[in-house]
Motif scaffolding. Structure first.
Motif, PDB file in Angstrom:
ATOM      1  N   ALA A  78     -19.555  58.880  29.745  1.00 36.71           N
ATOM      2  CA  ALA A  78     -20.779  58.086  29.614  1.00 36.71           C
ATOM      3  C   ALA A  78     -21.086  57.297  30.876  1.00 36.71           C
ATOM      4  N   ARG A  79     -20.059  56.942  31.611  1.00 36.13           N
ATOM      5  CA  ARG A  79     -20.221  56.123  32.813  1.00 36.13           C
ATOM      6  C   ARG A  79     -20.650  56.986  33.988  1.00 36.13           C
ATOM      7  N   ALA A  80     -21.739  56.582  34.643  1.00 33.09           N
ATOM      8  CA  ALA A  80     -22.206  57.311  35.824  1.00 33.09           C
ATOM      9  C   ALA A  80     -21.219  57.097  36.970  1.00 33.09           C
ATOM     10  N   PRO A  81     -20.942  58.152  37.749  1.00 35.40           N
ATOM     11  CA  PRO A  81     -20.005  58.009  38.868  1.00 35.40           C
ATOM     12  C   PRO A  81     -20.628  57.254  40.050  1.00 35.40           C
ATOM     13  N   PHE A  82     -19.880  57.155  41.138  1.00 35.33           N
ATOM     14  CA  PHE A  82     -20.335  56.499  42.358  1.00 35.33           C
ATOM     15  C   PHE A  82     -21.721  57.018  42.726  1.00 35.33           C
ATOM     16  N   PRO A  83     -22.664  56.205  43.077  1.00 34.73           N
ATOM     17  CA  PRO A  83     -22.629  54.825  43.530  1.00 34.73           C
ATOM     18  C   PRO A  83     -22.820  53.795  42.424  1.00 34.73           C
ATOM     19  N   PHE A  84     -22.814  54.222  41.176  1.00 33.41           N
ATOM     20  CA  PHE A  84     -22.985  53.297  40.063  1.00 33.41           C
ATOM     21  C   PHE A  84     -21.650  52.784  39.536  1.00 33.41           C
ATOM     22  N   ALA A  85     -20.572  53.270  40.082  1.00 37.62           N
ATOM     23  CA  ALA A  85     -19.221  52.835  39.730  1.00 37.62           C
ATOM     24  C   ALA A  85     -18.380  52.928  41.003  1.00 37.62           C
ATOM     25  N   GLU A  86     -17.134  52.508  40.915  1.00 32.27           N
ATOM     26  CA  GLU A  86     -16.231  52.618  42.065  1.00 32.27           C
ATOM     27  C   GLU A  86     -16.042  54.077  42.446  1.00 32.27           C
ATOM     28  N   PHE A  87     -15.832  54.329  43.752  1.00 32.74           N
ATOM     29  CA  PHE A  87     -15.549  55.690  44.192  1.00 32.74           C
ATOM     30  C   PHE A  87     -14.199  56.088  43.637  1.00 32.74           C
ATOM     31  N   GLU A  88     -14.130  57.260  43.066  1.00 28.40           N
ATOM     32  CA  GLU A  88     -12.921  57.709  42.380  1.00 28.40           C
ATOM     33  C   GLU A  88     -11.760  57.906  43.350  1.00 28.40           C
ATOM     34  N   SER A  89     -10.585  57.565  42.863  1.00 26.67           N
ATOM     35  CA  SER A  89      -9.386  57.875  43.628  1.00 26.67           C
ATOM     36  C   SER A  89      -9.007  59.325  43.312  1.00 26.67           C
ATOM     37  N   VAL A  90      -7.995  59.817  43.947  1.00 29.67           N
ATOM     38  CA  VAL A  90      -7.587  61.201  43.727  1.00 29.67           C
ATOM     39  C   VAL A  90      -7.096  61.383  42.293  1.00 29.67           C
ATOM     40  N   LEU A  91      -7.273  62.585  41.767  1.00 30.41           N
ATOM     41  CA  LEU A  91      -6.828  62.879  40.409  1.00 30.41           C
ATOM     42  C   LEU A  91      -5.334  63.133  40.351  1.00 30.41           C
ATOM     43  N   GLU A  92      -4.810  63.733  41.389  1.00 25.05           N
ATOM     44  CA  GLU A  92      -3.375  63.992  41.472  1.00 25.05           C
ATOM     45  C   GLU A  92      -2.967  63.971  42.939  1.00 25.05           C
ATOM     46  N   PRO A  93      -1.728  63.632  43.213  1.00 31.86           N
ATOM     47  CA  PRO A  93      -1.280  63.540  44.612  1.00 31.86           C
ATOM     48  C   PRO A  93      -1.187  64.928  45.248  1.00 31.86           C
ATOM     49  N   PRO A  94      -1.217  64.983  46.570  1.00 33.23           N
ATOM     50  CA  PRO A  94      -1.068  66.264  47.253  1.00 33.23           C
ATOM     51  C   PRO A  94       0.286  66.889  46.934  1.00 33.23           C
TER      52      PRO A  94
END
Length: 121
Positions: A78-94
């Motif tokens: 339901a929440r709109a992504p960036f720029p309406f929210a924080e920029f997402e961090s990575v989903l999983e580490p390299p």
């Protein structure tokens, strides 16, 4: 009968406008990822080394952002992504390290020995 999950028309209009905006943003992000992948492949071919952490980190963050956009567009979020929210961090580490080769990653993913850069579920 009234549906408790019914979305008000004003919210639907806003969602449609945001969805059109995010479709455009997704196209730009996909293009950027294609350029990064092309650069990474050429870099690996020329140098014999994986791309630097900054390049792969940027690709990882852009992939996470694109994932969030598609979740929003498909009504899974339901929440709109960036720029309406924080920029997402990575989903999983390299999962790549300097000492890990592609053949080692494939062997480990098929149930081989554990070690640095191991693919985990």
């Amino acid at each position: 009968m009234s549906n408790p999950e019914r979305i008000p028309r004003s919210d639907t209009g806003i969602r449609i406008a945001l969805s059109l905006l995010f479709l455009l943003i997704a196209g730009v992000v996909e293009l950027a990822l294609r350029v990064l992948v092309g650069f990474s492949l050429i870099f690996a071919l020329v140098t014999g080394e994986p791309p630097r952490a900054a390049v792969s980190g940027l690709a990882n963050r852009l992939s996470a952002y694109l994932y969030r956009i598609y979740r929003y567009l498909s009504y899974n979020e339901a929440r709109a992504p960036f720029p309406f929210a924080e920029f997402e961090s990575v989903l999983e580490p390299p999962r790549w390290s300097e000492e890990t080769t592609e053949s080692e990653l494939l062997r480990r993913s098929r149930g081989g020995e554990e070690g640095p850069g191991t693919l985990e579920d």
